[in-house]
Structure formats: structure tokens, C-alpha cells
Write an enzyme that holds these catalytic residues in place. Structure first.
Site, PDB file in Angstrom:
ATOM      1  CG  ASN A  12      -0.800   6.494  -6.686  1.00 14.64           C
ATOM      2  OD1 ASN A  12      -1.076   7.534  -7.286  1.00 14.64           O
ATOM      3  ND2 ASN A  12      -1.193   6.262  -5.448  1.00 14.64           N
ATOM      4  CE  LYS A  14       1.417   7.520  -3.190  1.00 14.42           C
ATOM      5  NZ  LYS A  14       1.790   7.236  -1.819  1.00 14.42           N
ATOM      6  CG  HIS A 100      -4.004   5.652  -2.108  1.00 14.54           C
ATOM      7  ND1 HIS A 100      -3.402   6.315  -1.061  1.00 14.54           N
ATOM      8  CD2 HIS A 100      -3.025   4.940  -2.723  1.00 14.54           C
ATOM      9  CE1 HIS A 100      -2.112   6.016  -1.050  1.00 14.54           C
ATOM     10  NE2 HIS A 100      -1.851   5.187  -2.053  1.00 14.54           N
ATOM     11  CD  GLU A 102      -0.960   8.876  -0.159  1.00 10.15           C
ATOM     12  OE1 GLU A 102      -1.227   9.278  -1.308  1.00 10.15           O
ATOM     13  OE2 GLU A 102       0.111   8.304   0.130  1.00 10.15           O
ATOM     14  CD  GLU A 172      -1.082   1.206  -1.870  1.00  8.52           C
ATOM     15  OE1 GLU A 172      -0.143   1.229  -2.669  1.00  8.52           O
ATOM     16  OE2 GLU A 172      -1.729   2.217  -1.561  1.00  8.52           O
ATOM     17  N   GLY A 178       5.425   5.242   1.688  1.00 12.36           N
ATOM     18  CA  GLY A 178       6.303   6.413   1.705  1.00 12.36           C
ATOM     19  C   GLY A 178       7.224   6.461   2.916  1.00 12.36           C
ATOM     20  CB  SER A 218       8.470   1.199   0.941  1.00 10.11           C
ATOM     21  OG  SER A 218       8.075   2.350   1.679  1.00 10.11           O
TER      22      SER A 218
HETATM   23  P1  13P Z   1       5.303   4.357  -1.960  1.00 10.83           P
HETATM   24  O1  13P Z   1       5.706   3.339  -3.012  1.00 10.83           O
HETATM   25  O2  13P Z   1       5.881   5.727  -2.205  1.00 10.83           O
HETATM   26  O3  13P Z   1       5.525   3.847  -0.582  1.00 10.83           O
HETATM   27  O4  13P Z   1       3.712   4.552  -2.131  1.00 10.83           O
HETATM   28  C1  13P Z   1       2.886   3.442  -2.147  1.00 10.83           C
HETATM   29  C2  13P Z   1       1.535   3.881  -2.556  1.00 10.83           C
HETATM   30  O5  13P Z   1       0.829   4.537  -1.810  1.00 10.83           O
HETATM   31  C3  13P Z   1       1.070   3.507  -3.899  1.00 10.83           C
HETATM   32  O6  13P Z   1      -0.284   3.762  -4.048  1.00 10.83           O
END
Ligand code: 13P
Length: 256
Positions: A12, A14, A100, A102, A172, A178, A218
Site C-alpha cells: 500500500n 498510500k 483502511h 486511515e 491491521e 506506521g 509495521s
Molecule cells: P506500515 O507498514 O507503514 O505500518 O503500514 C501498514 C498499512 O497501513 C498498510 O495498509
């Protein structure tokens, strides 16, 4: 990992990577993955909308699949700023991330909206990657299972067993995204097993046994192997470590 479920590793991106950056990343990734047998692992990259089409062109003839990061539920219409499933399909998209954390956190997405987006994707022949996960406060308050049950039931409402064969779930934990904090392998395994059990109750044992559940939060080359060795962890949804070809390729290689 379980032999009936092929692991699926999705990157992803982002809101990172221009068109030029994205093309450079997939060019490098294709080189890194020479020798990887795609019969053993499914690989997906999810660029931002602007880079989708060009990236898809670059992936033609390779086994790497293309994913988007969101989709609207209507086929078309006056929805400024949104993108419809038929548009994604024609751009070469095979998968789309929906729900997601976010999107839920910053853009107010609800389980009902996630459900509509997933159904729109399926109607256009795109496989949804439906994200669920609890916050730190919810985990610490002992509410993880309740929160996940509400998210899973709401996001999958009305999907058929055939739809479920095309649907991926990504667990997740919000507190692991992150932050550098990964769920322990035991936490990941226990939660994946809980979600699979729930699918058994909502659908049937066959759906539950076949459903692929990714872990995200992560994931790095150094922790991928241990996470993927868990019986109910069927892949990874990778953020930061998917932005660099070598680290994403190492996660893929450590997942087989
Ligand atoms: P990270 O791998 O940067 O923690 O992000 C995970 C994520 O949100 C994947 O969709």
C-alpha cells in the site's frame, strides 16, 4: 500460512510516489523478484490513483498485480473527487483496498460505506481487500474482538459465498500502523483465528478455510517470516516497507 491459501503480499503506497517514482519502483521490483515463483505467492502493488494506469502498463506481462487504494460505490455520477470501479477496472486494476483505518479515521468511512465499496468492486470484477483493526484504547480496554466483529459483520454484510472467494481481509491493528510496533506473532495469530472463526459463523467452514487474511502494521523483512509462519496469517499488507523495492521484495521472499 496454510497450503490451501496462497499467501498474498500487497504494497500500500498510500499518498507516496509520483508517476515517475512509481515506474522506477516497479522496474526495480521486477528485477528484485526475478527467480521468485509466483505460483508460491501473489504480489500486489497499490499506487495512488494518478500512478495506477502507467504502473499497470509497466506490469503487463509480469505476475505482479495492480491494486487501488479506494473506490466509490456508484458506477458513475456527480461525485467530485471520487473514482468508480469500472474506471479502475479499465485501468488494469485487480484489487482494491477498502476501509483502511486511515480512511475510517480521517475521512469518516463507516462499515456501511466500506460494505458498499466492496460490493461495487466485486460487481466490476475487482477483488476487495477489506481492512479491519482495533485502536490501542480498544485493545487495552479488552474490546478487540467486539470491535472486529462489528467491523467484519458490517463490512461483509450481504456478500455471497462466491463473493467471499474473491475477497481478502486485512487485519491491521491501528496501533501498529506506521509506529514500528508490530503485533506479536501470538497476537496476530489469535486475532486472525478469531476472524476466521467469525467467518465460519457468518458463512460456513469452507468459506472460513479458504478466506485469505492478511496482517498489516509495521511489517518488515525482519519480522515477515515469523508472522507468515502462523497458521492463520495468509499474507501481509505493507505500508512503509513497500516503498522501497529491496525491502518489499525481501518481505515477499520471506513469506514463501
Ligand atoms: P506500515 O507498514 O507503514 O505500518 O503500514 C501498514 C498499512 O497501513 C498498510 O495498509
Amino acid at each position: 500460512m496454510n497450503p490451501i491459501r496462497k499467501p498474498i503480499i500487497a504494497g500500500n503506497w498510500k499518498m507516496y510516489k509520483t508517476v515517475t517514482d512509481g515506474l522506477a519502483l516497479v522496474t526495480a521490483l521486477k528485477k528484485e523478484l526475478i527467480g521468485v515463483n509466483h505460483a508460491d505467492v501473489e504480489v500486489v502493488v497499490c499506487p495512488p490513483f494518478t500512478a495506477l494506469y502507467a504502473t499497470g502498463t509497466m506490469l503487463q506481462g509480469s505476475s505482479i498485480k495492480l491494486g487501488a487504494q479506494n473506490v466509490h460505490w456508484e458506477k458513475e455520477g456527480a461525485f467530485t473527487g471520487e473514482v468508480a470501479a469500472p474506471m479502475l477496472k479499465e485501468s488494469g486494476v485487480n484489487y482494491v483496498i477498502v476501509g483502511h483505518s486511515e480512511r475510517r479515521q480521517y475521512f469518516g468511512e463507516t462499515n456501511e460505506g466500506v460494505n458498499k465499496r466492496a460490493k461495487a468492486a466485486l460487481a466490476s470484477g475487482i477483488r476487495p481487500i477489506i481492512c479491519v483493526g482495533e485502536t490501542l484504547a480498544e485493545r487495552e480496554g479488552g474490546h478487540t474482538e467486539k470491535v472486529l466483529e462489528t467491523q467484519v459483520r458490517g463490512s461483509l454484510a450481504g456478500l455471497s459465498k462466491d463473493h467471499m472467494a474473491e475477497t481478502i481481509i486485512a487485519y491491521e491493528p491501528v496501533w501498529a500502523i506506521g509506529t514500528g510496533k508490530t503485533a506479536t506473532t501470538a497476537q496476530a495469530q489469535d486475532t486472525h483465528a478469531f476472524i476466521r472463526g467469525l467467518l465460519g459463523k457468518m458463512f460456513d467452514e469452507t468459506v472460513a478455510r479458504r478466506a485469505r487474511i492478511q496482517y498489516g502494521g509495521s511489517v518488515k523483512p525482519s519480522n515477515a517470516r515469523e508472522l507468515m509462519s502462523q497458521p492463520d496469517v495468509d499474507g501481509a499488507l505493507v505500508g512503509g516497507a513497500s516503498l522501497e523495492a529491496r525491502s518489499f521484495a525481501d518481505i515477499i521472499k520471506n513469506s514463501i
